[in-house]
Every structure is written in C-alpha cells, then in structure tokens.
Design an enzyme around this catalytic site. Structure first.
Site, PDB file in Angstrom:
ATOM      1  N   ASP A  37       0.831  -1.194   0.000  1.00 65.72           N
ATOM      2  CA  ASP A  37       0.000   0.000   0.000  1.00 65.72           C
ATOM      3  C   ASP A  37       0.874   1.256   0.000  1.00 65.72           C
ATOM      4  O   ASP A  37       1.838   1.347   0.746  1.00 65.72           O
ATOM      5  CB  ASP A  37      -0.836  -0.068   1.294  1.00 65.72           C
ATOM      6  N   GLU A  69       1.590  -0.574  -5.049  1.00 59.91           N
ATOM      7  CA  GLU A  69       0.613   0.456  -5.405  1.00 59.91           C
ATOM      8  C   GLU A  69       1.371   1.770  -5.485  1.00 59.91           C
ATOM      9  O   GLU A  69       1.746   2.349  -4.463  1.00 59.91           O
ATOM     10  CB  GLU A  69      -0.482   0.567  -4.342  1.00 59.91           C
TER      11      GLU A  69
HETATM   12  C1  GLC Z   1      -4.317   3.040  -0.456  1.00 56.04           C
HETATM   13  C2  GLC Z   1      -5.540   2.145  -0.452  1.00 56.04           C
HETATM   14  C3  GLC Z   1      -6.724   2.910   0.055  1.00 56.04           C
HETATM   15  C4  GLC Z   1      -6.431   3.402   1.457  1.00 56.04           C
HETATM   16  C5  GLC Z   1      -5.115   4.180   1.492  1.00 56.04           C
HETATM   17  C6  GLC Z   1      -4.663   4.404   2.891  1.00 56.04           C
HETATM   18  O1  GLC Z   1      -4.439   4.075  -1.347  1.00 56.04           O
HETATM   19  O2  GLC Z   1      -5.756   1.616  -1.731  1.00 56.04           O
HETATM   20  O3  GLC Z   1      -7.878   2.124   0.049  1.00 56.04           O
HETATM   21  O4  GLC Z   1      -7.456   4.231   1.904  1.00 56.04           O
HETATM   22  O5  GLC Z   1      -4.074   3.514   0.838  1.00 56.04           O
HETATM   23  O6  GLC Z   1      -4.118   3.217   3.425  1.00 56.04           O
END
Ligand code: GLC
Ligand code: CA
Length: 552
Positions: free
Chosen positions: A201, A243
C-alpha cells in the site's frame, strides 16, 4: 524459470474478507467463509488472491487503519483460521497475496498511543512530529474534499503529527531503521504463515522522506531493494506488488533497472487512458500510455486492472479527457470523488451493456502484464451510491437469491447487500450465472482459460499492428517463436479493418475464442469485420503452441 516467475502468466483476484462470505451469521465475512468459497475461485481459474487488510482495526478506513500487524481481526476469525485458509488455497494451487499497510497505522495502535503519551517513549520516533504547524500542512492531502490537512495537532503529544491520509492514520517514520526492521519482521511473519507476497500500500509515501521541512519528498529506493532481498531470501516465490500511482518516467526506479526492486506494479497510467479510450473510442492516448510504460526489467511485470476497491483515479488525464470520462461514466456529482475520480463499479459505468463489459475485460486480459480482477466484477455486480466515499463499490458478494444474497445468514450485513433493481442480488448472483452457459461468469471463466493459454501476453514483447482506424487497436505479442494477435474495436459501430500480422507465418490467423479464423488476402493483409465493441484473439501462424513451446 517459467514456473518460478509464476506471476508472469497469472490472473489475480482481489477481495475483501469482510464482504466475501460470512460463515457464522454475524454479518461479517470471515476466513471460514472465504475458505468454503475457494472451490468457486478455483473454478474461475484464478492463480492468486489479493486480500485487502483483515488485521485488527477500528475499520475507519476499511481496515487500512491497522492496530496490530501481527493478527487477524476477531471479526474475521483467528490466526488459526487464516493458516487453514492459506493451506486450503495452496492445496488448490492458489497463491495468497495480502495487503501490507505500513505507511501509517491507526491512531489507536499501541505504538502511536505510547508515542503520543511520552516524549521519551521508544516509539516516539516511529511517527513524524512537529512542534509548530508546518507551512505545507494544507497540502498533499490524498482525499481532498474529505481530508482537510496533513498535519494534525495532538494534545497528548503537545505536537503536530503528520498523516498523508486521514487524520486517524498517523504516518510511520519509515526512515527510522527500527521501523524498517519492524516492516521486515511483519513481512517475515506472514510469509511464515503461508502468503506468497504483498500488495504494498502507498509505496511512494512509504519510501518518500517525511518531516515538517520536507517540501518535495525524496524517494529512498534502497528500501525497495531491501524489502525484495528480504522476502526472496525468506521465500523464493514471494512477490511485491506495488501500489504506486507515479509518472512513467519513474517506473524503472520502482522496478529497479536490474529488476531488484518491486516485482510488480499496478499500471495506473494505462488504467486511466484505458477508461478514456472506452469513453471516447480514441485509442491514441492509450497507445501512448502503453509505450510510455513499456520499459521494465525482465522479471518486472505490470498489473493491469479496470476497477479496484478505490475510486477510478483520473488525475493523470488532461482536464478535457477527464471531463469526457466523467460525462460518459460518472456524469453526476455523487458518482465522482476527491475531485479526480469516479467511485462506481464497472458494470453500472458501462450501463450494464454486455458488449462493452466484454470489450473492457478482453482489453484488460490482453494488455501487457497480469490481469487483476475485482471480486463481483465477474458477475457484473453494481454499486450502492448511497454509501459514503468508496464504500459504494465494496458491498457484499452476491452469491444467490437467498436473503442477503447468500452472503450471510444473519440480517445485519457489514455493508448493505445491493437489493432490487437491475443490480440487486435477486438478478445478479453467482448461482444463477453458474447455471447459464452464456453468463458473464462463464464467459469470464473461458477468458481466463484462454488467457492462460496465451503466455505470450504475460511473458512476451508486444508490437502495435497498424489498423488505420483510431478506434481499433491491435497488438501482437511475440514470445519464443510464437505470436498472438489481439484486436479490439472501441466504436459503437461495426468496423472493417485490414491488417498485416507482421510475422513470416502471419498469413494464417487462428481464432482463439471462436471460429473466425482468417487467411490473408493476396496482398498479405487480413480483412477483419468486427462487430460494435467487437474483439478477437488470434494465434498467428496456426501452429499449435503447445507443440512449439519450449519449457525452460
Ligand atoms: C491506499 C488504499 C486505500 C487506502 C489508502 C490508505 O491508497 O488503496 O484504500 O485508503 O491507501 O491506506
Ligand atoms: Ca462472520
């Protein structure tokens, strides 16, 4: 090698344990329920699941606010249930990836509680503090319109703390070697319990420098290398799926030119331009996005997706392009989110039009990389726009026409099951689609089979094949002497194109999905007639790839 880099020719399925299957009637999905549904997932043919956070959490950001990185929230079961699950997945050949949320913790995490209470706490330096309000406190919010600041005053600490996301998610000081050591420990823990890697993440924020004086965060790429070395040392087949919604010019920094950082990354650049192409039938920006993200190390791989658990982020399109996508797929304000995206699920965005859904999926399955599906999209589930922010697209899986769509035997599901109307569980559910050979579910299953049998897409290099029509895109993938050609017509009208496959055996095309085989005309070109939103997958040359394929 082929089998070692399993993610190259895989299909990944993402789901939230809490909304997938409830086994005990308390309305919250759990590992026992998920384990019972593994045969369903195995039947679709997926290779790996990516589980969204299931650790103990107050669930103020759907579990992305963790209070214990070494546990399972009791709502979802126990660590024992988790290990039963990974074991049962493994015995079906399904790998398990889990979300690793280490950019921040919940403000209820014991580390933060200790840090805010006492300046001498060993955890004080695990977070990011400032005595004065930093100048850039009103910048860099990830959730504009909902989140007001990135620095919040804490009375107990007598200081401001930094939070890139919501104010209840204090950022970890990830430059601190102790925090880094803890991250490795967390990864090691879950690897030991049977996972095959992590969807990491918020990677740019994890590796970016943080602090009151940081104007432009600098990425510390060595951290990615350390993570990769660690997980591969502990478990050879484990992967990091990052991500990172970054610019294409930075891709290689995240993959590592030598392939020594992230194994996989989501292709946000292609995702946004893909939606633009679907909205406008103009494929040029998509082609540019493909070219811009082409370079990657041999072991690196893109994750290609349509929708995920967040909003469809259109922040990298031009304003004009974004408005075009808004107009086509999310014209009303309550369908949009954070001034940059659309929060709906795929099927309602495409008006439930089966032809467009197939086109979108067929594209996702054939773009360079590994497709990542979202639970429920295989049956064309809808959303519930009365729910706040991104929750609208996180409603429970619709299994059958039983009450609550068969998700729970109780009457209080964690989020409401979509009920009534074209998207209600009475109409859209797994049980009905399982019985119908023409259902979207059975179509998806066939596409996954076809995708596995075209490893050129996952492994090979692609070349654009000229179609002379800006709304028809054709890509040929070559790998080890075999080629696959995929053609997509984004127009809402039929199109005839003439194209050259571009390889010596290219005068014969074998249709992989139907019987529309083609022989080139005397000028060496194929004449293809495509329906509105039509798509074709061909094997070039007609050689049976299984005979021709070399395993190494
Ligand atoms: C990422 C996740 C999202 C979350 C954020 C904070 O962007 O995909 O769902 O709210 O991180 O952890
Ligand atoms: Ca339950």
């Amino acid at each position: 090698m082929i089998n070692d880099l399993w993610y190259k020719n895989a299909v990944i399925y993402s789901l939230n344990v809490g909304t997938f299957m409830d086994s005990n009637g308390d309305g919250i999905g759990d590992f026992v329920g998920l384990t019972r549904r593994l045969d369903y997932l195995h039947g679709i043919g997926i290779d790996a699941v990516w589980l969204q956070p299931f650790q103990p959490s107050p669930f103020r950001d759907d579990g992305y606010d963790v209070v214990d990185h070494y546990g399972v929230d009791p709502r979802h079961g126990s660590l024992g249930d988790f290990v039963e699950f990974t074991h049962a997945a493994k015995s079906r050949g399904i790998r398990v990836l889990i979300d690793l949320v280490v950019n921040h913790t919940s403000d209820e995490h014991p580390w933060f509680q200790s840090a805010r209470r006492d300046p001498d706490s060993p955890y004080r330096d695990w977070y990011v503090w400032s005595e004065k309000k930093p100048k850039n406190a009103n910048e860099g919010m990830v959730f504009p319109g909902v989140q007001e600041t990135t620095w919040t005053w804490d009375d107990r600490a007598g200081a401001y703390y930094f939070h890139r996301f919501y104010e209840f998610q204090p950022d970890l000081n990830t430059s601190n070697p102790r925090v880094q050591a803890e991250i490795l420990k967390i990864m090691g823990f879950w690897l030991q319990l049977g996972v095959s890697g992590f969807r990491m993440d918020a990677v740019p924020f994890i590796i970016g420098t943080k602090g009151p004086d940081v104007v432009k965060p600098v990425e510390q790429f060595d951290m990615l290398r350390t993570f990769r070395e660690f997980i591969q040392w502990r478990q050879g087949d484990a992967v990091m799926l990052a991500e990172a919604n970054i610019l294409p010019e930075d891709d290689l920094d995240y993959f590592g030119t030598d392939g020594d950082r992230s194994h996989m990354m989501f292709n946000f650049q292609v995702n946004q331009n893909l939606f633009y192409a679907l909205a406008s039938a103009e494929t040029k920006p998509l082609v540019q996005a493909l070219k811009a993200t082409k370079a990657r190390p041999a072991s690196g791989q893109w994750g290609q997706f349509l929708r995920n658990h967040d909003e469809l982020d259109l922040g990298r399109l031009t304003e004009e392009q974004r408005n075009r996508v808004f107009a086509a797929f999310g014209p009303e304000e309550h369908m949009q989110l954070y001034h940059r995206g659309i929060r709906r699920r795929l099927a309602p965005m495409l008006g439930g039009d089966r032809r467009r859904l197939e086109l979108a999926y067929s594209l996702m399955f054939t773009l360079p990389g590994t497709p990542v599906l979202r639970y429920g999209d295989e049956i064309g589930m809808g959303d519930d726009l009365s729910l706040p922010e991104r929750n609208c697209a996180r409603t429970p899986m619709q299994w059958s026409t039983e009450p609550q769509g068969g998700f729970t035997k109780g009457d209080k599901p964690v989020l409401p099951v979509v009920t009534g109307g074209p998207w209600g569980f009475e109409t859209i559910n797994v049980a009905a689609q399982r019985r119908d050979p023409n259902s979207l579910l059975n179509w998806t299953e066939r596409m996954i089979r076809a995708r596995h049998e075209a490893p050129e897409i996952g492994w090979g290099d692609y070349a654009l094949v000229a179609t002379r029509d800006p709304g028809v895109i054709a890509l040929r993938y070559d790998w080890r002497g075999n080629s696959v050609l995929v053609v997509h017509n984004l127009h809402d009208a039929p199109r005839e194109v003439r194209l050259r496959a571009g390889t010596p055996e290219g005068d014969r095309l074998i249709d992989l999905l139907g019987d529309g085989h083609s022989r080139a005309e005397t000028d060496g070109r194929h004449r293809l007639v495509l329906e509105p939103y039509g798509y074709r997958w061909f094997r070039v040359g007609g050689l049976d790839y299984i005979l021709n394929r070399q395993e190494i």
